[in-house]
Scaffold this active site. Structure first.
Site, PDB file in Angstrom:
ATOM      1  N   THR A  17       0.815  -1.304  -0.071  1.00  0.00           N
ATOM      2  CA  THR A  17       0.113  -0.062  -0.140  1.00  0.00           C
ATOM      3  C   THR A  17       0.908   1.419  -0.042  1.00  0.00           C
ATOM      4  O   THR A  17       0.418   2.202  -0.152  1.00  0.00           O
ATOM      5  CB  THR A  17      -1.106  -0.019   1.152  1.00  0.00           C
ATOM      6  N   GLY A  18       2.146   1.280   0.208  1.00  0.00           N
ATOM      7  CA  GLY A  18       3.131   2.404   0.247  1.00  0.00           C
ATOM      8  C   GLY A  18       3.285   2.593  -1.378  1.00  0.00           C
ATOM      9  O   GLY A  18       2.849   2.116  -2.462  1.00  0.00           O
ATOM     10  N   LYS A  43      -4.272  -3.152   8.094  1.00  0.00           N
ATOM     11  CA  LYS A  43      -5.099  -2.935   6.899  1.00  0.00           C
ATOM     12  C   LYS A  43      -5.942  -4.020   6.411  1.00  0.00           C
ATOM     13  O   LYS A  43      -6.350  -4.099   5.240  1.00  0.00           O
ATOM     14  CB  LYS A  43      -4.359  -2.150   5.888  1.00  0.00           C
ATOM     15  N   GLU A 209      31.587  -7.724  -8.240  1.00  0.00           N
ATOM     16  CA  GLU A 209      32.035  -6.305  -8.286  1.00  0.00           C
ATOM     17  C   GLU A 209      32.816  -6.479  -6.953  1.00  0.00           C
ATOM     18  O   GLU A 209      33.114  -7.552  -6.633  1.00  0.00           O
ATOM     19  CB  GLU A 209      31.011  -5.224  -7.998  1.00  0.00           C
ATOM     20  N   HIS A 248      26.773   0.932  -2.805  1.00  0.00           N
ATOM     21  CA  HIS A 248      25.983   0.216  -1.824  1.00  0.00           C
ATOM     22  C   HIS A 248      26.969  -0.465  -0.750  1.00  0.00           C
ATOM     23  O   HIS A 248      28.116  -0.382  -1.002  1.00  0.00           O
ATOM     24  CB  HIS A 248      24.786  -0.814  -2.544  1.00  0.00           C
TER      25      HIS A 248
END
Length: 293
Positions: A17-18, A43, A209, A248
């Site tokens: 729902t986001g 919800k 990587e 990251h």
């Protein structure tokens, strides 16, 4: 035949729902994926995107027969969402969430031991079987069904390599983003094992990587089993500065550990063809497959 996902994959979305969950659920459904439910505590009983929302993963699984989950939950609560899916015995869980705390992922890895769940991620773009199922957030349009399996730690490089493989007239059986974080679920070796066992995957591309030791571990496995299928690798980050995170959490070399040169050397010793540049991957796997015929 794809690995991990197929036409019978029934998807629940944790955090549907986001904004991110809504956006990418629509994208998956437009691709043809069978999304059957959303999960959002508090919800339950409502609907979103014409799909039922449940308070718990167990309820969603019981009501819809969902056999896969994709997680769009903030980092602070992502581990709890993963562990809930593991405890509900969801066979496949993909976690898109980035920046999940490392100690939380240690807890998740403990929950995975002896479980019936395969976890992809966190920090994964997901799994894509062209023309069959999209369980993730990757861009589509360049992919085509074919015989090349792709295992990657990098989302952007996956898109580039998919386009190259398609341009070479080969196509992909499945692409899997194992996740860019240092601690995650399914690894490159386990993913390669699945591709080697898939009769419709003719060759494999490994996209690695700097940081960690996954590439060395998969090289050891390749050296042990000596697979007949051609394997091509790309390792990026050769010129990255040491002890500085690049992109990251998993792309980090410390004290000489996780350097690109060591990964390339290990793979070449195992008989893997390592592409010298990112723009040569498609050509390299095409040549490797032609030579194997």
């Amino acid at each position: 035949m794809a690995i991990l996902i197929d036409h019978d994959t029934r998807i629940m979305v944790q955090g549907m729902t986001g904004w991110a969950g809504t956006h990418h659920t629509i994208q998956m459904m437009e691709y043809g994926a069978k999304v059957v439910a959303g999960v959002r505590p508090g919800k339950g009983g409502r609907s979103h995107l014409n799909l039922p929302i449940f308070d718990t993963v167990a309820e969603a699984k019981g009501a819809t027969g969902a056999n896969a989950s994709i997680i769009f939950v903030p980092p602070a609560t992502a581990a709890a969402a993963m562990i809930e899916a593991i405890e509900a015995e969801i066979p496949l869980v993909v976690t898109v969430t980035e920046r999940v705390p490392a100690l939380d992922m240690v807890r998740v890895r403990e929950a995975l031991k002896g479980s019936r769940t395969r976890l992809v991620g966190a920090n994964s773009q997901g799994v894509l079987a062209p023309g069959i199922c999209k369980l993730g957030v990757m861009a589509t349009g360049s992919e085509r069904p074919g015989g090349v399996g792709i295992v990657s730690r990098s989302a952007s490089l996956t898109s580039e390599v998919v386009a190259q493989v398609t341009a070479a007239g080969l196509g992909q059986s499945t692409t899997v983003g194992v996740g860019g974080d240092a601690i995650h679920g399914l690894g490159m070796r386990e993913c390669l094992e699945l591709f080697l066992a898939d009769p419709e995957t003719d060759g494999v591309v490994l996209i690695g990587e700097i940081g960690g030791s996954e590439e060395q571990e998969v090289a050891d496995y390749i050296a042990q089993v000596r697979p007949a299928k051609p394997i091509v690798a790309l390792i990026v980050g050769a010129h990255a500065p040491r002890e500085r995170r690049m992109g990251h959490a998993g792309a980090l070399t410390i004290g000489g550990s996780g350097e690109a040169a060591a990964k390339v050397a290990a793979l070449e010793r195992a008989g893997v063809t390592v592409a010298s540049s990112a723009h040569l991957v498609g050509r390299t796997i095409a040549e490797a497959l032609a030579g194997a015929r």
